[in-house]
Motif scaffolding. Structure first.
Motif, short mmCIF file in Angstrom:
data_model
loop_
_atom_site.label_atom_id
_atom_site.label_comp_id
_atom_site.label_asym_id
_atom_site.label_seq_id
_atom_site.Cartn_x
_atom_site.Cartn_y
_atom_site.Cartn_z
N ALA A 25 0.83 -1.21 0.00
CA ALA A 25 0.00 0.00 0.00
C ALA A 25 0.87 1.26 0.00
O ALA A 25 0.58 2.22 -0.72
CB ALA A 25 -0.93 -0.01 1.21
N TYR B 192 3.90 1.60 -1.15
CA TYR B 192 4.53 1.76 -2.47
C TYR B 192 3.52 2.27 -3.51
O TYR B 192 3.84 3.13 -4.32
CB TYR B 192 5.19 0.46 -2.94
N ALA B 193 2.30 1.74 -3.44
CA ALA B 193 1.25 2.21 -4.35
C ALA B 193 1.01 3.70 -4.13
O ALA B 193 0.81 4.46 -5.08
CB ALA B 193 -0.04 1.42 -4.14
N LEU B 194 1.04 4.13 -2.88
CA LEU B 194 0.83 5.54 -2.54
C LEU B 194 1.96 6.40 -3.10
O LEU B 194 1.73 7.49 -3.64
CB LEU B 194 0.73 5.69 -1.02
N VAL C 225 10.29 -1.35 -7.34
CA VAL C 225 10.86 -0.68 -6.16
C VAL C 225 12.35 -0.46 -6.38
O VAL C 225 12.89 0.61 -6.11
CB VAL C 225 10.63 -1.52 -4.88
N ILE D 205 -1.16 -1.12 -12.50
CA ILE D 205 -0.21 -1.37 -11.41
C ILE D 205 -0.65 -0.65 -10.14
O ILE D 205 -0.80 -1.26 -9.08
CB ILE D 205 1.22 -0.93 -11.83
N VAL D 206 -0.87 0.66 -10.23
CA VAL D 206 -1.20 1.44 -9.03
C VAL D 206 -2.52 0.97 -8.41
O VAL D 206 -2.60 0.70 -7.21
CB VAL D 206 -1.23 2.96 -9.34
N PHE E 170 -2.39 -2.73 -6.97
CA PHE E 170 -1.59 -2.79 -5.73
C PHE E 170 -2.46 -2.33 -4.56
O PHE E 170 -2.44 -2.92 -3.48
CB PHE E 170 -0.34 -1.89 -5.85
N PHE E 171 -3.25 -1.25 -4.78
CA PHE E 171 -4.13 -0.75 -3.72
C PHE E 171 -5.19 -1.80 -3.34
O PHE E 171 -5.44 -2.03 -2.16
CB PHE E 171 -4.84 0.54 -4.16
N ALA F 200 -3.65 -4.74 -1.36
CA ALA F 200 -3.32 -4.39 0.03
C ALA F 200 -4.58 -4.19 0.87
O ALA F 200 -4.66 -4.66 2.01
CB ALA F 200 -2.46 -3.12 0.04
N ILE G 69 -5.34 -6.31 4.23
CA ILE G 69 -5.38 -5.59 5.51
C ILE G 69 -6.74 -5.81 6.18
O ILE G 69 -6.82 -6.08 7.38
CB ILE G 69 -5.08 -4.08 5.31
#
Lengths: 130, 122
Positions: free
Chosen positions: A35, A37-39, B30, B69-70, B73-74, B77, B81
């Motif tokens: 999360a 990294y996405a941010l 990353v 991707i963005v 990924f959200f 997560a 969570i």
């Protein structure tokens, strides 16, 4: 009238009692790192849409030593996520038979990790050489 | 009478897709955006220059890749969570508030990413 007071099983530190649960919690803990990294990428996208000055501010923030340290942490966490995902995949997918024998779970995990490695090398070279 | 269908498979699919994408591309992204390029070893700092990223994000394929991707990924997560809340002693994981907070954040991230990518233009 009596107030009902249901029993709530205590959940504190249950996962520290067993190495299997520890690994489970460690695996689940990778989610906040994904999360974060996405941010970071999202902030980059927004700054990109705002023009060169805003984007360069984001880019220079990434060179801050604290950012480098954070990204090493992200790298470790997301790599752990990748390995554990490839460990879980054979447990969730339908059984595969090869020449009459069940495909071992380990083979799927190794194949998955190799796929990550291949994609990583390809992506790195693509960004570097193109 | 029609039975109410669960919306769980939708979120699970987004979780799975995001998880697979993060497993394949997460580490190298990353490494490129946060470590080698900012430091300037193995990758020139120009690799992430404004002109280059602008051109990439204006191309339909680059735009689609960045969005997927963005946002995924959200969603990955957020789902993980949400389902870990119970494990850390927050017993509202099945409640609407926790769902709204987790999936709502992912949705917000998705909408902002889409808006930014549209603002960048084609």
């Amino acid at each position: 009238m009596t107030v009902r007071k249901p029993y709530v099983r205590p959940m504190a530190s249950w996962w520290r009692r067993n190495p299997f649960f520890m690994r489970y919690m460690l695996r689940e803990l990778t989610a906040p790192f994904v999360a974060i990294y996405a941010l970071i990428l999202l902030v980059g996208l927004v700054s990109l849409s705002q023009g060169e000055a805003a984007y360069n501010t984001w880019l220079s923030a990434l060179t801050h030593p604290a950012s480098i340290v954070l990204h090493w942490l992200l790298l470790v966490a997301i790599t752990y996520h990748a390995i554990t995902l490839w460990q879980v995949i054979p447990k969730t997918m339908p059984p595969v038979k090869l020449a009459g024998r069940a495909l071992p779970e380990r083979a799927v995990t190794v194949f998955g990790c190799l796929a990550t490695l291949a994609v990583s090398i390809a992506a790195f070279l693509l960004v570097k050489l193109l | 009478m029609t039975r109410k269908r669960s919306n769980a498979p939708v979120f699970w699919a987004l979780f799975g897709a995001g998880g697979a994408l993060a497993a394949l591309l997460g580490p190298v992204l990353v490494f490129i955006t946060g470590i080698v390029t900012p430091v300037g070893i193995w990758m020139p700092q120009s690799a992430l220059s404004y002109d280059r990223l602008l051109a990439f994000s204006q191309h339909w394929a680059g735009k689609a890749a960045l969005f997927v991707i963005v946002s995924l990924f959200f969603w990955h997560a957020a789902h993980r969570i949400l389902h870990s809340l119970h494990d850390v002693g927050i017993h509202i994981h099945a409640g609407m508030a926790a769902k709204l907070l987790c999936y709502g954040s992912a949705l917000l991230g998705t909408v902002i990413a889409a808006a930014a990518l549209l603002a960048i233009g084609f």
